[in-house]
Scaffold this active site. Structure first.
Site, PDB file in Angstrom:
ATOM      1  N   LYS A   1       1.190   0.674  -0.141  1.00 41.18           N
ATOM      2  CA  LYS A   1       0.325   1.852  -0.243  1.00 41.18           C
ATOM      3  C   LYS A   1      -0.008   1.997  -1.724  1.00 41.18           C
ATOM      4  O   LYS A   1       0.600   2.773  -2.446  1.00 41.18           O
ATOM      5  CB  LYS A   1       1.041   3.082   0.336  1.00 41.18           C
TER       6      LYS A   1
HETATM    7  N1  PPE Z   1      -3.813   4.037   6.992  1.00 37.64           N
HETATM    8  C1  PPE Z   1      -4.293   4.462   5.805  1.00 37.64           C
HETATM    9  C2  PPE Z   1      -5.371   3.697   5.154  1.00 37.64           C
HETATM   10  C3  PPE Z   1      -3.752   5.615   5.238  1.00 37.64           C
HETATM   11  O1  PPE Z   1      -4.221   6.030   4.063  1.00 37.64           O
HETATM   12  C4  PPE Z   1      -2.732   6.313   5.901  1.00 37.64           C
HETATM   13  C5  PPE Z   1      -2.155   7.554   5.319  1.00 37.64           C
HETATM   14  C6  PPE Z   1      -2.273   5.826   7.129  1.00 37.64           C
HETATM   15  C7  PPE Z   1      -2.821   4.676   7.638  1.00 37.64           C
HETATM   16  C8  PPE Z   1      -1.157   6.491   7.902  1.00 37.64           C
HETATM   17  O2  PPE Z   1       0.071   6.312   7.264  1.00 37.64           O
HETATM   18  P1  PPE Z   1       1.254   7.355   7.425  1.00 37.64           P
HETATM   19  O3  PPE Z   1       0.920   8.532   6.593  1.00 37.64           O
HETATM   20  O4  PPE Z   1       2.441   6.606   6.950  1.00 37.64           O
HETATM   21  O5  PPE Z   1       1.354   7.703   8.871  1.00 37.64           O
HETATM   22  N2  PPE Z   1      -2.988   8.240   4.433  1.00 37.64           N
HETATM   23  C9  PPE Z   1      -2.410   9.167   3.480  1.00 37.64           C
HETATM   24  C10 PPE Z   1      -3.390   9.550   2.390  1.00 37.64           C
HETATM   25  C11 PPE Z   1      -4.662  10.190   2.800  1.00 37.64           C
HETATM   26  C12 PPE Z   1      -5.473  10.670   1.597  1.00 37.64           C
HETATM   27  O6  PPE Z   1      -6.678  10.957   1.778  1.00 37.64           O
HETATM   28  O7  PPE Z   1      -4.929  10.773   0.502  1.00 37.64           O
HETATM   29  C13 PPE Z   1      -1.790  10.370   4.177  1.00 37.64           C
HETATM   30  O8  PPE Z   1      -2.119  10.679   5.314  1.00 37.64           O
HETATM   31  O9  PPE Z   1      -0.934  10.979   3.553  1.00 37.64           O
END
Ligand code: PPE
Length: 303
Positions: A157
């Site tokens: 990430k």
């Molecule tokens: N894919 C992406 C590209 C992504 O950014 C997130 C979280 C996820 C999947 C889901 O991951 P998880 O949070 O572990 O379930 N995106 C983060 C950031 C968003 C933002 O705009 O900043 C979030 O949801 O915290």
């Protein structure tokens, strides 16, 4: 999205007033996207706010840093304690926490060697992440392909690769949609700009694997557990764009977005939020608020 300010931010080991949490314009991460981050939600429970899956998020932060060869100057326990203390100090009932480790000021040029690593933690109150979350969001397949795992470590990430998400999101908004779906370079469904994807077809829920360039979502993992406990079958499989059009139900999930139903993809109607999406949303709410004891181990009480 407008930001609601809190009182404090934790920066490099100390709590500072929100507006004083600043960096130099020649910070390496600002120029080259050399950073890793996490987003974590704290939910209101009968025993005060609790952070959802804090340990899994911290573990992913350290895994992401390792992939970028960044050594964090703080250990997991220290960041864990700092996060809890910050949420307590900011006095939230519920909030979103953003942890960031980025390369700072001191060297210029792409070569990150010698750049200092800074760590910060912020928290603020954040409502619905996606427009149209209740009626179901309208998706558009982006003309931008998802970051390819052969180009950047998509399992990290990391901040830089989010340029791909920002471009896709802008394109979708400009075209009048709520959110973008990105395909992998092979043409498989990867994920949305900030969420993982689930599709129901008959009795089975499908979600794309990380080999399609999708983040290993912690909410995706939570939803998989909840769905399995509800007696549903969940499969991690590559999906085609046409599988989205043929979905009986579809929803997105992520820390910020939580569980958000999808109404249409590329103007192909999927429909009103469906029954399985509803069950999973309810199960998610019960788990994160501590109402369902089976998932209490997902919660870290702020105290
Ligand atoms: N894919 C992406 C590209 C992504 O950014 C997130 C979280 C996820 C999947 C889901 O991951 P998880 O949070 O572990 O379930 N995106 C983060 C950031 C968003 C933002 O705009 O900043 C979030 O949801 O915290």
């Amino acid at each position: 999205m407008a930001l609601t300010e809190s009182e404090y931010i934790w920066m490099d080991g100390a709590r500072v007033p929100w507006r004083e949490a600043q960096v130099h314009v020649l910070s390496h991460g600002l120029h080259y996207g050399t950073g890793v981050f996490e987003g974590i939600r704290a939910y209101p429970t009968a025993d005060g706010p609790a952070l959802l899956r804090l340990d899994e998020h911290l573990d992913r932060l350290f895994r992401s840093a390792k992939m970028l060869r960044m050594t964090l100057p703080h250990g997991k326990e220290e960041l864990r304690a700092a996060t809890l203390e910050l949420v307590r100090a900011n006095g939230h009932r519920s909030c979103y926490v953003r942890q960031l480790a980025h390369l700072g000021y001191g060297v210029m040029g792409v070569d990150p060697t010698g750049a200092p690593v800074h760590v910060s933690i912020a928290s603020w109150e954040w409502g619905a992440y996606l427009d149209g979350a209740d009626r179901g969001v309208r998706l558009m397949t982006s003309s931008w392909r998802r970051n390819d795992p052969s180009v950047v470590p998509t399992a990290a990430k990391a901040t830089g690769p989010y340029l791909n998400s920002a471009l896709a999101k802008l394109e979708a908004r400009d075209a009048g949609f709520d959110e973008a779906v990105l395909l992998s370079t092979d043409g498989y469904v990867s994920e949305c700009s900030g969420e993982n994807i689930f599709v129901r077809r008959g009795d089975v829920l499908y979600t794309p694997p990380s080999s399609a360039g999708a983040l290993e979502g912690i909410t995706q993992d939570s939803v998989t557990a909840l769905a399995t406990d509800l007696g549903l079958t969940v499969r991690r499989e590559n999906l085609l764009r046409s599988d989205l059009y043929a979905a009986d139900e579809m929803f997105l999930c992520g820390t910020a977005a939580e569980v958000t139903p999808v109404r249409s993809v590329d103007n192909r109607e999927i429909g009103e939020p469906g029954p399985v999406t509803g069950k999973i949303r309810d199960a998610f709410t019960a788990a994160v608020t501590g109402a369902d004891e089976r998932y209490r181990h997902w919660l870290t009480y702020v105290g």
